[in-house]
Design a protein around this motif. Sequence first.
Motif, mmCIF file in Angstrom:
data_model
loop_
_atom_site.group_PDB
_atom_site.id
_atom_site.type_symbol
_atom_site.label_atom_id
_atom_site.label_comp_id
_atom_site.label_asym_id
_atom_site.label_seq_id
_atom_site.Cartn_x
_atom_site.Cartn_y
_atom_site.Cartn_z
ATOM 1 N N PRO A 2 6.130 7.777 19.658
ATOM 2 C CA PRO A 2 5.117 7.739 20.520
ATOM 3 C C PRO A 2 3.827 8.666 20.063
ATOM 4 O O PRO A 2 3.935 9.465 19.578
ATOM 5 C CB PRO A 2 5.796 8.266 21.681
ATOM 6 C CG PRO A 2 6.793 9.232 20.851
ATOM 7 C CD PRO A 2 7.161 8.955 19.817
ATOM 8 N N ALA A 3 2.631 8.319 20.524
ATOM 9 C CA ALA A 3 1.562 8.903 20.414
ATOM 10 C C ALA A 3 1.040 9.618 21.571
ATOM 11 O O ALA A 3 0.850 8.691 22.692
ATOM 12 C CB ALA A 3 0.335 8.144 19.786
ATOM 13 N N LYS A 4 0.922 10.979 21.857
ATOM 14 C CA LYS A 4 0.669 11.412 22.994
ATOM 15 C C LYS A 4 -0.723 12.040 23.149
ATOM 16 O O LYS A 4 -1.156 12.536 22.173
ATOM 17 C CB LYS A 4 1.564 12.722 23.536
ATOM 18 C CG LYS A 4 3.174 12.435 23.349
ATOM 19 C CD LYS A 4 3.883 13.566 23.354
ATOM 20 C CE LYS A 4 5.289 13.647 22.955
ATOM 21 N NZ LYS A 4 5.951 14.802 23.230
ATOM 22 N N THR A 5 -1.470 11.917 24.423
ATOM 23 C CA THR A 5 -2.544 12.500 24.523
ATOM 24 C C THR A 5 -2.454 13.581 25.639
ATOM 25 O O THR A 5 -2.103 13.200 26.674
ATOM 26 C CB THR A 5 -3.680 11.665 25.032
ATOM 27 O OG1 THR A 5 -3.884 10.643 24.006
ATOM 28 C CG2 THR A 5 -4.936 12.228 25.212
ATOM 29 N N LEU A 6 -2.706 14.959 25.392
ATOM 30 C CA LEU A 6 -2.477 16.050 26.438
ATOM 31 C C LEU A 6 -3.799 16.513 26.979
ATOM 32 O O LEU A 6 -4.799 16.762 26.093
ATOM 33 C CB LEU A 6 -1.854 17.050 25.811
ATOM 34 C CG LEU A 6 -0.386 16.844 25.250
ATOM 35 C CD1 LEU A 6 0.047 18.089 24.403
ATOM 36 C CD2 LEU A 6 0.477 16.423 26.149
ATOM 37 N N THR A 7 -3.930 16.062 28.419
ATOM 38 C CA THR A 7 -5.465 16.169 28.860
ATOM 39 C C THR A 7 -5.336 17.637 29.698
ATOM 40 O O THR A 7 -6.382 17.925 30.373
ATOM 41 C CB THR A 7 -5.382 14.959 29.629
ATOM 42 O OG1 THR A 7 -4.593 14.792 30.874
ATOM 43 C CG2 THR A 7 -5.900 13.935 28.852
#
Length: 160
Positions: free
Chosen positions: A120-125
């Motif tokens: 999975p590719a995560k984007t932490l905002t």
Amino acid sequence: MIPLATVQRLAARPHAPLHHLDASETAVLRVDAARQVTEADRQWIGFAATLSPDDLLKSLRGWWRCDAPSVAAAGALPVTVSGYVVAVLTGLETWEKNERGRHAFPQARLAGYVTDLATPAKTLTATDAADRELADLLLGTRLASHSGGAIAYVSTRTTD
């Protein structure tokens, strides 16, 4: 059709490490794929990795039948599609109740989301370090929940 190798990777995905949450149970927001809506404050409802973070947050906020203190207690609201954590909301300390008995969390923040579940590719905002760490732990994991509505409750003291 989903390739067999992708299905096998998803099936092997670890369970959400819920024991890291500071409550005996956590609420889980169960959503479908995003669909367009005609509402004053948002154009989408549900999850789509292609939405901007602002649109995604708007699409995940809603008015739910839930026990608001229980939702807030864990400090995070995992968002799942088909049993996989695809987003994490934080900032649940305050809530409102409407005339239909549903609750909303107007200060909810998007701590992170996945842009690819299979990898999975995560984007932490999240700007808060604790929120970022929590989102990083939960995103892409398996989290089974059962409910007749959008909000389900899951024990944090089990491995599932």
